[in-house]
Design a protein around this motif. Structure first.
Motif, PDB file in Angstrom:
ATOM      1  N   UNK A 159      34.870 -20.051  23.927  1.00  0.00           N
ATOM      2  CA  UNK A 159      34.975 -21.456  24.341  1.00  0.00           C
ATOM      3  C   UNK A 159      33.984 -21.841  25.432  1.00  0.00           C
ATOM      4  N   UNK A 160      33.275 -20.847  25.969  1.00  0.00           N
ATOM      5  CA  UNK A 160      32.216 -21.150  26.928  1.00  0.00           C
ATOM      6  C   UNK A 160      31.268 -19.967  26.953  1.00  0.00           C
ATOM      7  N   UNK A 161      30.070 -20.156  26.423  1.00  0.00           N
ATOM      8  CA  UNK A 161      29.105 -19.072  26.405  1.00  0.00           C
ATOM      9  C   UNK A 161      29.393 -18.046  25.320  1.00  0.00           C
ATOM     10  N   UNK A 162      28.883 -16.848  25.547  1.00  0.00           N
ATOM     11  CA  UNK A 162      28.941 -15.803  24.514  1.00  0.00           C
ATOM     12  C   UNK A 162      29.880 -14.654  24.865  1.00  0.00           C
ATOM     13  N   UNK A 163      30.676 -14.810  25.910  1.00  0.00           N
ATOM     14  CA  UNK A 163      31.651 -13.787  26.285  1.00  0.00           C
ATOM     15  C   UNK A 163      32.980 -14.452  26.660  1.00  0.00           C
ATOM     16  N   UNK A 164      34.019 -13.641  26.704  1.00  0.00           N
ATOM     17  CA  UNK A 164      35.348 -14.115  27.091  1.00  0.00           C
ATOM     18  C   UNK A 164      35.272 -14.654  28.520  1.00  0.00           C
ATOM     19  N   UNK A 169      40.884 -17.812  28.361  1.00  0.00           N
ATOM     20  CA  UNK A 169      42.198 -17.463  28.905  1.00  0.00           C
ATOM     21  C   UNK A 169      43.095 -18.681  29.014  1.00  0.00           C
ATOM     22  N   UNK A 170      42.521 -19.820  29.420  1.00  0.00           N
ATOM     23  CA  UNK A 170      43.318 -21.034  29.562  1.00  0.00           C
ATOM     24  C   UNK A 170      43.736 -21.602  28.215  1.00  0.00           C
ATOM     25  N   UNK A 203      42.132  -9.766  17.294  1.00  0.00           N
ATOM     26  CA  UNK A 203      41.582  -8.557  16.672  1.00  0.00           C
ATOM     27  C   UNK A 203      40.549  -7.856  17.543  1.00  0.00           C
ATOM     28  N   UNK A 204      39.850  -8.596  18.392  1.00  0.00           N
ATOM     29  CA  UNK A 204      38.740  -8.024  19.155  1.00  0.00           C
ATOM     30  C   UNK A 204      39.054  -7.813  20.638  1.00  0.00           C
ATOM     31  N   UNK A 205      40.132  -8.384  21.136  1.00  0.00           N
ATOM     32  CA  UNK A 205      40.477  -8.241  22.550  1.00  0.00           C
ATOM     33  C   UNK A 205      41.899  -7.704  22.672  1.00  0.00           C
ATOM     34  N   UNK A 206      42.000  -6.516  23.238  1.00  0.00           N
ATOM     35  CA  UNK A 206      43.321  -5.900  23.417  1.00  0.00           C
ATOM     36  C   UNK A 206      44.224  -6.773  24.269  1.00  0.00           C
TER      37      UNK A 206
END
Length: 217
Positions: A159-164, A169-170, A203-206
């Motif tokens: 939702x912002x850029x190329x990383x979490x 989170x929000x 699937x990609x973030x524990x």
């Protein structure tokens, strides 16, 4: 060692926002309405000391208290080591903060407070949902989802850029709940960008797999 506790019920979307940040940054924490083994009544005297409007979550760090989700997650990201969820560039950091605030103040309210809560805590006759209220609020919920879909189309999988980031989170707790709605109340289908985004994050973030999906039993 710093003691971190999230004062919140487990199903709170905003409580899960704080959880996601703790999980992403691998911050040891506890969560619940009991603090140091003693139940703290919701909207009771102590709760109002922590939050003047009696809202959750409240972040308790040792003997300090911090309320409001946006303030909580900014603090967690700035104070604790681990992956950074805010860019260093001041302009990008401000634009991320702008997006987080839009998610917190407008999008979450349109989806959860003004739409889904009518199903969870019905206010109609004999405890039934007020379908007229839901129908009246549905266009705003769909507009909120459309804005999120626009952001997803502009960014690189997040939702912002190329990383979490703090924006993910929000957004994710509210969006996860949206994907669980069934007809005739559903707002997205399995082919939507929102649905695919939530599934991909699980699937990609524990952290997402742990926090978003309710524990069974």
């Amino acid at each position: 060692m710093t003691k971190v506790h999230i004062y919140s019920v487990a199903f709170s979307s905003f409580g899960r926002v704080a959880q996601l940040v703790c999980e992403e940054k691998q911050i040891p924490y506890s969560m619940g309405m009991a603090v140091n083994g003693e139940e703290v009544p919701f909207k009771g005297e102590q709760h109002h000391v922590w939050h003047p409007y009696g809202k959750i979550p409240v972040l308790l760090v040792d003997d300090k208290a911090l309320c409001e989700s946006t303030s909580i997650i900014r603090y967690l990201d700035a104070q604790f080591p681990g992956v950074k969820l805010t860019p260093q560039d001041p302009w990008l950091a401000a634009k991320l903060d702008e997006r987080v605030q839009l998610l917190s103040s407008y999008i979450n309210h349109a989806l959860i407070r003004d739409y889904m809560l009518e199903l969870i805590f019905p206010k109609g006759p004999d405890g039934t949902p007020r379908l007229d209220v839901m129908e009246a609020n549905k266009p705003a919920a769909l507009r909120a989802l459309s804005l999120v879909e626009t952001w997803l189309s502009e960014e690189a999988g997040y939702l912002f850029g190329s990383t979490f980031s703090l924006a993910d989170a929000m957004a994710l707790p509210s969006l996860y709940y949206v994907t669980q709605l069934k007809a005739p109340f559903s707002l997205v289908n399995e082919d939507s960008a929102i649905f695919r985004y939530v599934q991909r994050m699980k699937e990609t973030h524990a952290s997402c797999a742990k926090v978003l999906v309710p524990k069974q039993g």
